[in-house]
Design an enzyme around this catalytic site. Structure first.
Site, PDB file in Angstrom:
ATOM      1  N   HIS A  20       0.850  -1.194   0.000  1.00 13.91           N
ATOM      2  CA  HIS A  20       0.000   0.000   0.000  1.00 13.91           C
ATOM      3  C   HIS A  20       0.885   1.244   0.000  1.00 13.91           C
ATOM      4  O   HIS A  20       2.111   1.139  -0.105  1.00 13.91           O
ATOM      5  CB  HIS A  20      -0.995  -0.033   1.166  1.00 13.91           C
ATOM      6  CG  HIS A  20      -0.368  -0.124   2.534  1.00 13.91           C
ATOM      7  ND1 HIS A  20       0.341   0.903   3.100  1.00 13.91           N
ATOM      8  CD2 HIS A  20      -0.348  -1.133   3.443  1.00 13.91           C
ATOM      9  CE1 HIS A  20       0.759   0.547   4.302  1.00 13.91           C
ATOM     10  NE2 HIS A  20       0.367  -0.696   4.534  1.00 13.91           N
ATOM     11  N   CYS A 131       2.446  -7.960  15.720  1.00 19.39           N
ATOM     12  CA  CYS A 131       3.815  -7.436  15.808  1.00 19.39           C
ATOM     13  C   CYS A 131       4.803  -8.586  15.970  1.00 19.39           C
ATOM     14  O   CYS A 131       6.000  -8.389  15.809  1.00 19.39           O
ATOM     15  CB  CYS A 131       4.025  -6.576  17.042  1.00 19.39           C
ATOM     16  SG  CYS A 131       2.958  -5.202  17.209  1.00 19.39           S
ATOM     17  N   CYS A 146      -2.523  -4.023  22.020  1.00 23.19           N
ATOM     18  CA  CYS A 146      -1.185  -3.709  21.526  1.00 23.19           C
ATOM     19  C   CYS A 146      -1.097  -2.224  21.175  1.00 23.19           C
ATOM     20  O   CYS A 146      -2.019  -1.668  20.574  1.00 23.19           O
ATOM     21  CB  CYS A 146      -0.927  -4.581  20.307  1.00 23.19           C
ATOM     22  SG  CYS A 146       0.054  -3.815  19.061  1.00 23.19           S
ATOM     23  N   HIS A 149      -1.099  -1.864  16.999  1.00 21.39           N
ATOM     24  CA  HIS A 149      -2.263  -2.239  16.200  1.00 21.39           C
ATOM     25  C   HIS A 149      -3.588  -2.138  16.947  1.00 21.39           C
ATOM     26  O   HIS A 149      -4.647  -2.321  16.351  1.00 21.39           O
ATOM     27  CB  HIS A 149      -2.109  -3.680  15.707  1.00 21.39           C
ATOM     28  CG  HIS A 149      -0.861  -3.876  14.918  1.00 21.39           C
ATOM     29  ND1 HIS A 149       0.270  -4.444  15.442  1.00 21.39           N
ATOM     30  CD2 HIS A 149      -0.570  -3.525  13.664  1.00 21.39           C
ATOM     31  CE1 HIS A 149       1.201  -4.444  14.521  1.00 21.39           C
ATOM     32  NE2 HIS A 149       0.736  -3.889  13.445  1.00 21.39           N
ATOM     33  N   LYS A 297      -3.696   5.953  11.019  1.00 21.16           N
ATOM     34  CA  LYS A 297      -2.534   5.406  10.311  1.00 21.16           C
ATOM     35  C   LYS A 297      -2.978   4.474   9.191  1.00 21.16           C
ATOM     36  O   LYS A 297      -3.843   3.626   9.393  1.00 21.16           O
ATOM     37  CB  LYS A 297      -1.641   4.638  11.289  1.00 21.16           C
ATOM     38  CG  LYS A 297      -0.369   4.161  10.609  1.00 21.16           C
ATOM     39  CD  LYS A 297       0.444   3.178  11.415  1.00 21.16           C
ATOM     40  CE  LYS A 297       1.567   2.650  10.539  1.00 21.16           C
ATOM     41  NZ  LYS A 297       2.065   1.354  10.908  1.00 21.16           N
ATOM     42  N   LYS A 300      -2.541  -2.224   7.303  1.00 20.27           N
ATOM     43  CA  LYS A 300      -3.307  -3.416   6.946  1.00 20.27           C
ATOM     44  C   LYS A 300      -4.402  -3.667   7.974  1.00 20.27           C
ATOM     45  O   LYS A 300      -5.479  -4.122   7.663  1.00 20.27           O
ATOM     46  CB  LYS A 300      -2.401  -4.641   6.938  1.00 20.27           C
ATOM     47  CG  LYS A 300      -1.103  -4.405   6.253  1.00 20.27           C
ATOM     48  CD  LYS A 300      -0.133  -5.541   6.512  1.00 20.27           C
ATOM     49  CE  LYS A 300       1.272  -4.999   6.624  1.00 20.27           C
ATOM     50  NZ  LYS A 300       2.326  -5.938   6.454  1.00 20.27           N
TER      51      LYS A 300
HETATM   52  O1  ME8 Z   1       7.290  -4.326   9.865  1.00 18.19           O
HETATM   53  N1  ME8 Z   1       3.253   5.262   6.740  1.00 18.19           N
HETATM   54  O2  ME8 Z   1       6.806  -5.203   7.781  1.00 18.19           O
HETATM   55  P1  ME8 Z   1       5.494  -4.398   7.347  1.00 18.19           P
HETATM   56  C1  ME8 Z   1       4.551   5.160   6.420  1.00 18.19           C
HETATM   57  N2  ME8 Z   1       8.461  -7.188   8.204  1.00 18.19           N
HETATM   58  N3  ME8 Z   1       5.190   3.985   6.244  1.00 18.19           N
HETATM   59  C2  ME8 Z   1       4.485   2.862   6.396  1.00 18.19           C
HETATM   60  C3  ME8 Z   1       3.116   2.887   6.733  1.00 18.19           C
HETATM   61  C4  ME8 Z   1       2.499   4.166   6.904  1.00 18.19           C
HETATM   62  N4  ME8 Z   1       1.214   4.302   7.203  1.00 18.19           N
HETATM   63  N5  ME8 Z   1       2.675   1.621   6.813  1.00 18.19           N
HETATM   64  C5  ME8 Z   1       3.743   0.814   6.527  1.00 18.19           C
HETATM   65  C6  ME8 Z   1       7.477  -5.132   8.977  1.00 18.19           C
HETATM   66  N6  ME8 Z   1       4.834   1.560   6.275  1.00 18.19           N
HETATM   67  C7  ME8 Z   1       8.608  -6.119   9.103  1.00 18.19           C
HETATM   68  C8  ME8 Z   1       9.903  -5.371   8.908  1.00 18.19           C
HETATM   69  S1  ME8 Z   1      12.546  -5.278   8.657  1.00 18.19           S
HETATM   70  C9  ME8 Z   1      13.839  -6.260   9.042  1.00 18.19           C
HETATM   71  C10 ME8 Z   1      11.136  -6.207   9.055  1.00 18.19           C
HETATM   72  C11 ME8 Z   1       6.172   1.058   5.905  1.00 18.19           C
HETATM   73  O3  ME8 Z   1       4.991  -5.045   6.119  1.00 18.19           O
HETATM   74  C12 ME8 Z   1       7.231   1.492   6.915  1.00 18.19           C
HETATM   75  O4  ME8 Z   1       8.478   1.395   6.316  1.00 18.19           O
HETATM   76  O5  ME8 Z   1       4.569  -4.237   8.479  1.00 18.19           O
HETATM   77  C13 ME8 Z   1       7.097   0.423   7.963  1.00 18.19           C
HETATM   78  O6  ME8 Z   1       8.212   0.329   8.826  1.00 18.19           O
HETATM   79  C14 ME8 Z   1       6.949  -0.800   7.096  1.00 18.19           C
HETATM   80  O7  ME8 Z   1       6.149  -0.358   5.974  1.00 18.19           O
HETATM   81  C15 ME8 Z   1       6.267  -1.951   7.811  1.00 18.19           C
HETATM   82  O8  ME8 Z   1       6.064  -2.977   6.898  1.00 18.19           O
END
Ligand code: ME8
Length: 685
Positions: A20, A131, A146, A149, A297, A300
């Site tokens: 997204h 998380c 949490c 979320h 925010k 998902k």
């Molecule tokens: O956390 N605004 O994966 P994830 C800005 N797999 N950035 C956003 C956002 C928002 N509303 N929503 C998501 C994970 N992001 C782990 C990470 S790393 C070794 C493991 C971006 O699919 C932002 O970069 O939940 C956030 O940290 C990431 O997507 C989370 O992606």
């Protein structure tokens, strides 16, 4: 001397959901930085990828009745697909299910265990399955939810392997102290330091309750739990344990760009794991802010997603611009709109304003004003520049100094200011053109001077275009072709088609510091505007464009469905009682201002309203007495369903319906209104 190198990463994204705009934000910003570095002659390694193990993904795959790997393949493809459309020039796309990664993770686990930093024990605590983290009671928000979320947490106790985080707290504090740029923005440093000072608990690094993961070496009943698995991707990409020369070149990473919610994992857990196995920590962890939509925010779990590609397509339909150009406009908006590190609320109106004001007016129009004059006065061939007069020198000085200023801001990850500097140059070039007025010179017979002015304006535009390439890698190609340099467009397109988007046009900082990069006598290409202006009113009223409203994702407030098992909304489900987004878009719901109100004669409950709904004044009959008296409503902004078939009630034709909230008469009915004043006719979506 070998070229300076720069290793930049994004988080690897979970495959429990489609990409997204939040993921797009991080990835676009990382891409912009990578491209600026390449422009500066730096040898860049830019990595992104997917995080594919863990209970959530196992659950999701089960809910979809497929094997986890099949599911992971599908979503990893979706990420790659959207990154290709968004012109992301990554060098590596790492997936945690790759064999090379499994080896690295097991090696790190084994080494830390051999050093006595990993031991077998019990872990108990409040656990959020989304998380995949344990929380202290004090971290939880109301009703034991949490903090990220807002989902209910579960009390969990399990035999696991634990990592001695606490042992390294002092080392980490000293490291943070000695390396002031390690945590960025600086304002986040204190947050991490006080978290470490408050006492680190040993960390569970394995789980026994699911199997979808990398097995613990010599203990196959346990799988390595998410953080060692996920974080290690950064060293796998750099060649750890597999290509020593590559690893020596690229490790430590220069910057891990992450969302602020995973800063602690990157600035606390990750450096400690690395230190334990004798590796250097990354040079910098940059935590950016969150995009929200209507204050919430984008995520998902809340389901208020904006699909980046659908949005680009909708923008293309509205503007008549090519979809690649619209992708670039979204990239530009993401980099320009909010300072990295701060939060921002997504507003299509701001995107459209930037499109019109910055791209169509300041940038595109400069080209559209100049090239037709080259065509008219010089038969479409770029004229020769003559000696400097008037404002020429000032424009040259400004233009040739711009690259250094832009790249200095880029080094600080201040893309907003970097782009503002380019816009200063564009503003100066527009002003120069107005002041020097080549049309007057031409009329007065000073044809050569008219040519010099046109060439100088286009030179400034050339410099700006080089400096905009990292942000808008496709739209700028079209500018090159119009400026008589079609080989740049061809070269970059060929490279992209061959999967080497990172090669771009090959232009550099030096090219942007030069004056006279355009060649006299070269034919320019007149074409339709690259950024056609968008009619804001029409666009905002267009239901196909307005940012995607919440879909049927798990509500954070609903304890019944866990996000890992809830069906994937919109794209995958067809539930009979749901309506599709297209059906929703058929509803013309908008704000209206009540101009007059009176009770309908001989009707107890009915009020006849005269409502301004933007483009007309309508009569609407509503049964709101006794909840409201007619005079209560006069002057109020209400919400109206405007395309309801007309109906005659007690002799009065009602054209539209006033929307109310309320269960039944016991609770009363409330007229729905926006929480801030909105003009009549504002579409509700
Ligand atoms: O956390 N605004 O994966 P994830 C800005 N797999 N950035 C956003 C956002 C928002 N509303 N929503 C998501 C994970 N992001 C782990 C990470 S790393 C070794 C493991 C971006 O699919 C932002 O970069 O939940 C956030 O940290 C990431 O997507 C989370 O992606």
């Amino acid at each position: 001397m070998a070229a300076e190198r720069f290793y930049i990463t994004t988080p690897i994204y979970y495959v429990n959901y489609y990409p997204h705009i939040g993921h797009t934000y991080t990835t676009v910003i990382a891409d912009v930085l990578a491209r600026y570095k390449r422009l500066d002659g730096v040898d860049v390694l830019f990595a992104t990828g997917t995080d594919e193990h863990g209970i959530n993904i196992e659950r999701r795959a089960r809910a979809e009745e497929v094997e986890p790997q099949v599911w992971a393949d599908k979503i990893a493809d979706a990420f790659r697909d959207v990154w290709q459309r968004f012109n992301i020039s990554y060098d590596e796309f790492i997936r945690t299910t790759e064999p090379r990664h499994r080896e690295v993770v097991q090696r790190i686990f084994r080494e830390a265990r051999d050093r006595g930093d990993i031991y077998k024990g019990k872990y108990e605590g409040w656990y959020c399955p989304r998380c995949e983290s344990f929380y202290l009671e004090s971290d939880l928000v109301e009703d034991k939810r949490c903090p990220v979320h807002r989902l209910p947490v579960e009390w969990n106790a399990e035999d696991v392997y634990l990592f001695r985080l606490s042992k390294y707290a002092d080392w980490l504090l000293a490291h943070i102290e000695k390396n002031p740029s390690f945590i960025q923005p600086g304002s986040r440093k204190n947050e991490v330091v006080s978290f470490v000072r408050s006492g680190l608990r040993d960390l569970a690094v394995s789980r026994s309750t699911f199997t979808w993961g990398i097995p613990v070496p010599d203990d196959p009943g346990q799988v390595i739990y998410v953080w060692i698995d996920a974080l290690s991707n950064y060293v796998t990409v750099a060649g750890y344990g597999q290509d020593e020369a590559r690893f020596a070149r690229y490790w430590p990473a220069d910057v891990h760009l992450v969302g602020k919610e995973i800063l602690r994992f990157h600035a606390v857990i990750w450096p400690i794991i690395l230190h334990s196995v004798g590796l250097e920590p990354p040079r910098q962890v940059y935590a950016h802010g969150w995009w929200s939509f209507r204050g919430e925010k984008i995520s998902k779990s809340t389901g208020n997603l904006i699909d980046p590609w659908e949005h680009a397509q909708a923008l293309a339909r509205l503007s008549g611009a090519e979809v690649d150009v619209c992708v670039d406009a979204i990239r530009y908006f993401l980099a320009r709109e909010i300072p990295l590190g701060q939060d921002g609320d997504w507003a299509d109106e701001s995107l459209l304003n930037r499109f019109n004001a910055d791209l169509a007016n300041d940038y595109g129009n400069l080209l559209n004003r100049t090239l037709p004059l080259v065509a008219r006065y010089f038969g479409g061939l770029l004229p020769e520049a003559g000696p400097e007069e008037g404002g020429d020198e000032a424009l040259r000085r400004l233009a040739t100094a711009t690259a250094d200023e832009v790249l200095a801001y880029v080094d600080r990850c201040d893309f907003q200011r970097a782009l503002a500097v380019v816009w200063q140059l564009l503003a100066a070039a527009n002003k120069y053109l107005d002041t020097e007025a080549p049309w007057n010179e031409h009329k007065a017979g000073r044809v050569a001077r008219a040519g010099t002015i046109l060439v100088n304006t286009l030179e400034a535009l050339r410099v700006a275009t080089i400096l905009l390439e990292p942000v808008m890698p496709t739209a700028t190609l079209k500018v090159w072709t119009q400026l008589g340099l079609p080989h740049y467009e061809e070269r970059a397109r060929d490279a992209r088609a061959a999967g080497r988007a990172s090669q771009g046009t090959g232009l550099s900082r030096l090219d942007a510091q030069r004056w006279r990069g355009l060649s006299a006598g070269v034919p320019v290409a007149l074409a339709t505007p690259i950024f056609p202006r968008i009619d804001l009113k029409l666009a905002l009223a267009d239901k196909n464009f307005a940012a995607t409203p919440p879909v049927a994702a798990t509500s954070a407030a609903s304890p019944a469905a866990s996000p890992a098992t809830a069906p994937i909304p919109a794209k995958e489900t067809s539930v009979t009682e749901m309506i599709s987004i297209d059906e929703f878009r058929k509803l013309d719901i908008r704000t209206g201002k009540v101009l007059e109100a009176r009770q309908v004669p001989k009707a107890d409950k009915l009020i006849e309203l005269r409502v301004d709904i933007g483009d007309e004044v309508r009569t609407i009959v509503t049964g709101l007495i006794p909840h409201y008296q007619p005079q209560d409503l006069v002057g109020r902004t209400i919400v109206v369903l405007a395309n309801l078939q007309p109906r005659t009630v007690r002799g009065v034709e009602s054209r539209g319906m006033l929307l109310t909230a309320g269960f039944d008469d016991t609770f009363g009915l409330l007229a729905v209104d926006p929480d801030k004043p909105a003009p009549p006719g504002a579409p509700i979506s």
